[in-house]
Design a protein around this motif. Structure first.
Motif, PDB file in Angstrom:
ATOM      1  N   ARG A  48       0.832  -1.210   0.000  1.00  0.00           N
ATOM      2  CA  ARG A  48       0.000   0.000   0.000  1.00  0.00           C
ATOM      3  C   ARG A  48       0.866   1.259   0.000  1.00  0.00           C
ATOM      4  N   SER A  49       2.022   1.201   0.659  1.00  0.00           N
ATOM      5  CA  SER A  49       2.889   2.372   0.726  1.00  0.00           C
ATOM      6  C   SER A  49       3.709   2.578  -0.545  1.00  0.00           C
ATOM      7  N   LEU A  50       3.911   1.521  -1.333  1.00  0.00           N
ATOM      8  CA  LEU A  50       4.799   1.608  -2.494  1.00  0.00           C
ATOM      9  C   LEU A  50       4.079   1.487  -3.831  1.00  0.00           C
ATOM     10  N   THR A  51       2.759   1.338  -3.811  1.00  0.00           N
ATOM     11  CA  THR A  51       2.021   1.199  -5.065  1.00  0.00           C
ATOM     12  C   THR A  51       0.912   2.246  -5.158  1.00  0.00           C
ATOM     13  N   PRO A  52       0.535   2.593  -6.403  1.00  0.00           N
ATOM     14  CA  PRO A  52       1.169   2.146  -7.643  1.00  0.00           C
ATOM     15  C   PRO A  52       2.549   2.759  -7.799  1.00  0.00           C
ATOM     16  N   GLY A  53       3.422   2.046  -8.472  1.00  0.00           N
ATOM     17  CA  GLY A  53       4.769   2.531  -8.654  1.00  0.00           C
ATOM     18  C   GLY A  53       5.668   1.464  -9.244  1.00  0.00           C
ATOM     19  N   PRO A  54       6.917   1.815  -9.549  1.00  0.00           N
ATOM     20  CA  PRO A  54       7.848   0.896 -10.224  1.00  0.00           C
ATOM     21  C   PRO A  54       8.486  -0.105  -9.274  1.00  0.00           C
ATOM     22  N   CYS A  55       7.686  -0.978  -8.712  1.00  0.00           N
ATOM     23  CA  CYS A  55       8.161  -1.957  -7.743  1.00  0.00           C
ATOM     24  C   CYS A  55       7.477  -3.290  -8.004  1.00  0.00           C
ATOM     25  N   THR A  56       8.251  -4.359  -8.030  1.00  0.00           N
ATOM     26  CA  THR A  56       7.733  -5.716  -8.207  1.00  0.00           C
ATOM     27  C   THR A  56       7.822  -6.452  -6.877  1.00  0.00           C
ATOM     28  N   PHE A  57       6.737  -7.108  -6.497  1.00  0.00           N
ATOM     29  CA  PHE A  57       6.680  -7.833  -5.231  1.00  0.00           C
ATOM     30  C   PHE A  57       6.618  -9.328  -5.498  1.00  0.00           C
ATOM     31  N   ILE A  58       7.522 -10.076  -4.856  1.00  0.00           N
ATOM     32  CA  ILE A  58       7.479 -11.537  -4.906  1.00  0.00           C
ATOM     33  C   ILE A  58       6.665 -12.004  -3.713  1.00  0.00           C
TER      34      ILE A  58
END
Length: 208
Positions: free
Chosen positions: A90-100
């Motif tokens: 929630r703190s890093l999206t939306p944005g250029p980050c991929t989560f495994i």
């Protein structure tokens, strides 16, 4: 012959988004802009498009493609999110980050059973680019995606629209040309263990 459509990067034309979504629902392989460069994107059931990607990038069937999602609730249906992972996303999206993330039981069967063993982890992105957001909304479900890396390359040669078209359009069915994109790569955060681990720092630094 592949089609290339000029689309506004902030206020994308609805008719072009719907046209692209219809093509993708019919199995097309698209070049789409994101907040971390262009990517190849295709529908969850587009087997022929995925086979083209595997051949083009010389990948085997076990390669873990990234799922592009519209919103956090959609990601929560595909992956198991504990409170810590939910707050971080929630703190890093939306944005250029991929989560495994650990895959959920609701992961589509074809994705869950891809490769030689059942998929236990998945990569999920919620892009901030308005074109990719509008495309996901129009398609109505997540899209599979992969970066523009050819065999022998360590990273995409360029995310300039002209360079992407010249290098990749011959292998895709369509390109949503929103001009040059920020270069990427995404940051990668592994949320499958006891604590989140920053696997790769992207072009926009992430602090966990």
């Amino acid at each position: 012959m592949a089609e290339r459509w000029q689309i506004h990067p902030v206020t994308p034309q609805a008719r072009l988004i719907e046209k692209a979504a219809e093509r993708i629902r019919d199995g097309a392989l698209a070049l789409a802009p994101t907040d971390a460069g262009y990517c190849l994107a295709w529908g969850l059931n587009a087997r022929e498009a995925e086979e083209r990607v595997l051949r083009l990038r010389e990948l085997d069937s076990r390669h873990p493609f990234t799922l592009l999602c519209r919103q956090l609730s959609e990601a929560g249906r595909l992956a198991r999110l504990d409170d810590r992972a939910f707050r971080l996303m929630r703190s890093l999206t939306p944005g250029p980050c991929t989560f495994i993330l650990p895959a959920s039981a609701d992961l589509p069967k074809r994705i869950r059973n891809s490769g030689r063993s059942k998929r236990r982890d998945i990569g999920i992105r919620l892009p901030a680019h308005r074109v990719s957001q509008a495309l996901l909304e129009a398609v109505g479900e997540p899209l599979l995606s992969t970066s523009l890396v050819l065999p022998g390359d360590e990273a995409p040669a360029s995310h300039g629209a002209e360079d992407v078209a010249g290098r990749w359009l011959r292998w895709a069915d369509l390109m949503l040309d929103a001009g040059d994109c920020e270069p990427g790569p995404t940051s990668i955060v592994d949320c499958t263990g006891e604590e989140p681990v920053l696997v790769r720092q992207g072009f926009h630094p992430v602090a966990l």
